[in-house]
Design a protein around this motif. Structure first.
Motif, mmCIF file in Angstrom:
data_model
loop_
_atom_site.group_PDB
_atom_site.id
_atom_site.type_symbol
_atom_site.label_atom_id
_atom_site.label_comp_id
_atom_site.label_asym_id
_atom_site.label_seq_id
_atom_site.Cartn_x
_atom_site.Cartn_y
_atom_site.Cartn_z
ATOM 1 N N GLN A 1 -43.765 -80.213 -8.673
ATOM 2 C CA GLN A 1 -43.508 -80.478 -10.082
ATOM 3 C C GLN A 1 -42.698 -79.321 -10.691
ATOM 4 N N SER A 2 -42.468 -79.394 -11.969
ATOM 5 C CA SER A 2 -41.746 -78.324 -12.661
ATOM 6 C C SER A 2 -42.641 -77.697 -13.717
ATOM 7 N N TYR A 3 -42.216 -76.563 -14.215
ATOM 8 C CA TYR A 3 -42.975 -75.870 -15.261
ATOM 9 C C TYR A 3 -43.179 -76.789 -16.467
ATOM 10 N N ASN A 4 -42.136 -77.511 -16.855
ATOM 11 C CA ASN A 4 -42.214 -78.370 -18.044
ATOM 12 C C ASN A 4 -43.199 -79.519 -17.866
ATOM 13 N N PHE A 5 -43.471 -79.916 -16.617
ATOM 14 C CA PHE A 5 -44.418 -80.993 -16.358
ATOM 15 C C PHE A 5 -45.806 -80.656 -16.918
ATOM 16 N N PHE A 6 -46.169 -79.398 -16.887
ATOM 17 C CA PHE A 6 -47.515 -78.991 -17.294
ATOM 18 C C PHE A 6 -47.621 -78.685 -18.789
ATOM 19 N N ILE A 7 -46.536 -78.266 -19.409
ATOM 20 C CA ILE A 7 -46.634 -77.899 -20.821
ATOM 21 C C ILE A 7 -46.132 -79.000 -21.740
ATOM 22 N N PRO B 1 -34.519 -71.991 -9.915
ATOM 23 C CA PRO B 1 -35.659 -71.099 -10.181
ATOM 24 C C PRO B 1 -36.282 -71.288 -11.559
ATOM 25 N N ASP B 2 -35.553 -71.869 -12.495
ATOM 26 C CA ASP B 2 -36.091 -72.073 -13.834
ATOM 27 C C ASP B 2 -37.233 -73.092 -13.830
ATOM 28 N N SER B 3 -37.311 -73.892 -12.757
ATOM 29 C CA SER B 3 -38.388 -74.878 -12.646
ATOM 30 C C SER B 3 -39.607 -74.326 -11.919
ATOM 31 N N SER B 4 -39.497 -73.117 -11.404
ATOM 32 C CA SER B 4 -40.596 -72.515 -10.642
ATOM 33 C C SER B 4 -41.779 -72.202 -11.557
ATOM 34 N N TYR B 5 -42.967 -72.118 -10.984
ATOM 35 C CA TYR B 5 -44.162 -71.835 -11.776
ATOM 36 C C TYR B 5 -45.261 -71.287 -10.880
ATOM 37 N N GLU B 6 -46.239 -70.688 -11.540
ATOM 38 C CA GLU B 6 -47.424 -70.184 -10.851
ATOM 39 C C GLU B 6 -48.630 -70.507 -11.700
ATOM 40 N N ILE B 7 -49.611 -71.210 -11.131
ATOM 41 C CA ILE B 7 -50.828 -71.573 -11.843
ATOM 42 C C ILE B 7 -51.966 -70.686 -11.339
ATOM 43 N N ASN B 8 -52.632 -70.024 -12.269
ATOM 44 C CA ASN B 8 -53.780 -69.185 -11.935
ATOM 45 C C ASN B 8 -55.051 -69.867 -12.434
ATOM 46 N N LEU B 9 -55.976 -70.062 -11.509
ATOM 47 C CA LEU B 9 -57.232 -70.720 -11.848
ATOM 48 C C LEU B 9 -58.309 -69.641 -11.963
ATOM 49 N N LEU B 10 -58.546 -69.219 -13.189
ATOM 50 C CA LEU B 10 -59.491 -68.130 -13.422
ATOM 51 C C LEU B 10 -60.934 -68.617 -13.451
ATOM 52 N N GLY B 11 -61.124 -69.893 -13.746
ATOM 53 C CA GLY B 11 -62.470 -70.467 -13.812
ATOM 54 C C GLY B 11 -62.375 -71.964 -13.930
ATOM 55 N N PRO B 12 -63.487 -72.671 -14.007
ATOM 56 C CA PRO B 12 -63.474 -74.142 -14.064
ATOM 57 C C PRO B 12 -62.764 -74.705 -15.288
ATOM 58 N N ASP B 13 -62.623 -73.903 -16.347
ATOM 59 C CA ASP B 13 -61.928 -74.379 -17.548
ATOM 60 C C ASP B 13 -60.974 -73.324 -18.088
ATOM 61 N N SER B 14 -60.493 -72.481 -17.186
ATOM 62 C CA SER B 14 -59.577 -71.422 -17.606
ATOM 63 C C SER B 14 -58.369 -71.403 -16.676
ATOM 64 N N PHE B 15 -57.233 -71.912 -17.214
ATOM 65 C CA PHE B 15 -56.022 -72.050 -16.410
ATOM 66 C C PHE B 15 -54.838 -71.410 -17.133
ATOM 67 N N PHE B 16 -54.055 -70.661 -16.412
ATOM 68 C CA PHE B 16 -52.841 -70.066 -16.959
ATOM 69 C C PHE B 16 -51.666 -70.468 -16.087
ATOM 70 N N ILE B 17 -50.536 -70.705 -16.721
ATOM 71 C CA ILE B 17 -49.326 -71.021 -15.988
ATOM 72 C C ILE B 17 -48.273 -69.969 -16.314
ATOM 73 N N ASN B 18 -47.635 -69.485 -15.284
ATOM 74 C CA ASN B 18 -46.636 -68.437 -15.434
ATOM 75 C C ASN B 18 -45.262 -68.983 -15.078
ATOM 76 N N LYS B 19 -44.269 -68.640 -15.904
ATOM 77 C CA LYS B 19 -42.874 -68.994 -15.619
ATOM 78 C C LYS B 19 -42.137 -67.702 -15.300
ATOM 79 N N PRO B 20 -41.952 -67.412 -14.005
ATOM 80 C CA PRO B 20 -41.420 -66.105 -13.599
ATOM 81 C C PRO B 20 -40.071 -65.761 -14.227
#
Length: 359
Positions: free
Chosen positions: A345-351, A213-232
């Protein structure tokens, strides 16, 4: 004396010429008679009644019905920009392209010989696929039967409905039977597309790993240039740069993700679904339609490319393929690690390599 010999030779030549002219004229007359009685009249009859399988204007085709003698049947209906099978599933574009080209270019190689006629008729009466082609007005354009391959496997037996003269048909440039182009299994015909989203069509992508579960993630696409990633697991919600290459490449994957095959009739399906999925992918689009895809390991079989790990131990699960379910569990599909696996992928892949702003 010489003059007498010359006169004799000339006389002989003239006689031979007259005799040959008679023969040549007879042959020409006979040829014309054969052409008129056999080829001209026969070809006209066959062309109109027995050999007219093709539909040149495939754009005019609105519906195609194919049924085999085992009870399987499909009804293909043209929609705006795509085809449906049995009014349930979108049809694979590649299948439809091949079928329409076959319908357009199928041609007769030669009629079945008299010696084989009865046997071919018998085969067609016990094993065939009936094809019916309609235009938008509902008019029947063609109706014919598709049978088995010819003995040399270079052609296919076909016969127009209402005819008693089977033909061996071919497709220009294709060496083989055409029977396999007239499929009657909706599962083989339906589109294997899983995702076909543009970035602006998604609002959330979530990947949950049941064992890690430590590799889990959630990506929120708020707009064309606004992205947030959550690590539950750590309650982290971090902003990602729109220049994050890994994120950009990842989002592009969702434009074209297909399954290798539908496995709804797989006898091992129920056993595999009793396992706990190793991952679950959830995508929510801009219309708030949610797709949930649990992922299951595929047991290693003799057909698996990798049988052992680097230490020589037998692998329990296939490294190149695994299973997913979609449409609320109604469909069971085989997917490839090389394509679908890139979504896992994993959370670390994006950050990795980026100073993220935490919120």
């Amino acid at each position: 004396m010489i003059n007498d010999i010359a006169v004799t030779i000339v006389d002989l030549v003239l006689r031979l010429m007259k005799k040959n002219i008679i023969y040549i004229a007879a042959v020409l007359l006979l040829g014309m008679l054969v052409w008129f009685l056999v080829i001209k009249r026969g070809d006209s009859t066959l062309k109109n009644k027995d050999t007219s399988f093709s539909v040149e204007d495939t754009a005019s085709i609105s519906k195609i019905f194919i049924a085999d003698m085992r009870g399987a049947k499909v009804e293909l209906t043209r929609m705006q920009g795509y085809w449906m099978v049995n009014n349930q599933f979108v049809v694979r574009p590649d299948f439809m392209d091949v079928l329409l080209r076959t319908i357009k270019y199928v041609s007769v190689a030669y009629p079945v010989a008299d010696a084989a006629h009865n046997e071919v008729i018998k085969e067609l009466s016990t094993d065939n696929k009936k094809v019916m082609i309609y235009n938008a007005a509902g008019d029947l354009l063609k109706s014919y039967f598709v049978g088995c391959p010819s003995p040399d496997n270079h052609g296919t037996y076909m016969m127009m409905e209402g005819s008693e003269n089977p033909m061996v048909t071919v497709y220009p440039g294709f060496d083989g039977t055409l029977t396999i182009r007239y499929l009657t299994d909706p599962q083989e015909i339906r589109s294997r597309s899983i995702f076909s989203y543009g970035t602006n069509e998604m609002q959330k992508i979530k990947v949950d790993y049941t064992s890690t579960p430590d590799s889990s993630y959630e990506i929120n696409l708020l707009g064309p240039d606004s992205f947030f990633i959550n690590k539950p697991t750590h309650n982290i919600n971090a902003r990602l740069s729109d220049k994050n290459f890994n994120l950009y490449a990842y989002l592009q994957l969702f434009r074209f993700i297909n399954a290798e095959a539908f496995e709804n009739s797989n006898p091992e399906k129920d056993t595999i679904l009793q396992q706990k999925p190793f991952a679950v992918i959830t995508v929510v689009d801009r219309k708030n339609v949610t797709s949930v895809l649990p992922c299951y390991y595929k047991p290693t079989t003799e057909r698996s490319m990798s049988q052992y790990d680097s230490k020589g131990n037998a692998l329990l699960f296939d490294r190149d393929r695994f299973y997913i379910t979609m449409n609320d569990g109604k469909d069971f599909l085989l997917v490839q690690q090389q394509q679908f696996g890139r979504l896992l992928q994993s959370y670390n892949f994006f950050i990795r390599g980026e100073a993220v702003a935490k919120h």
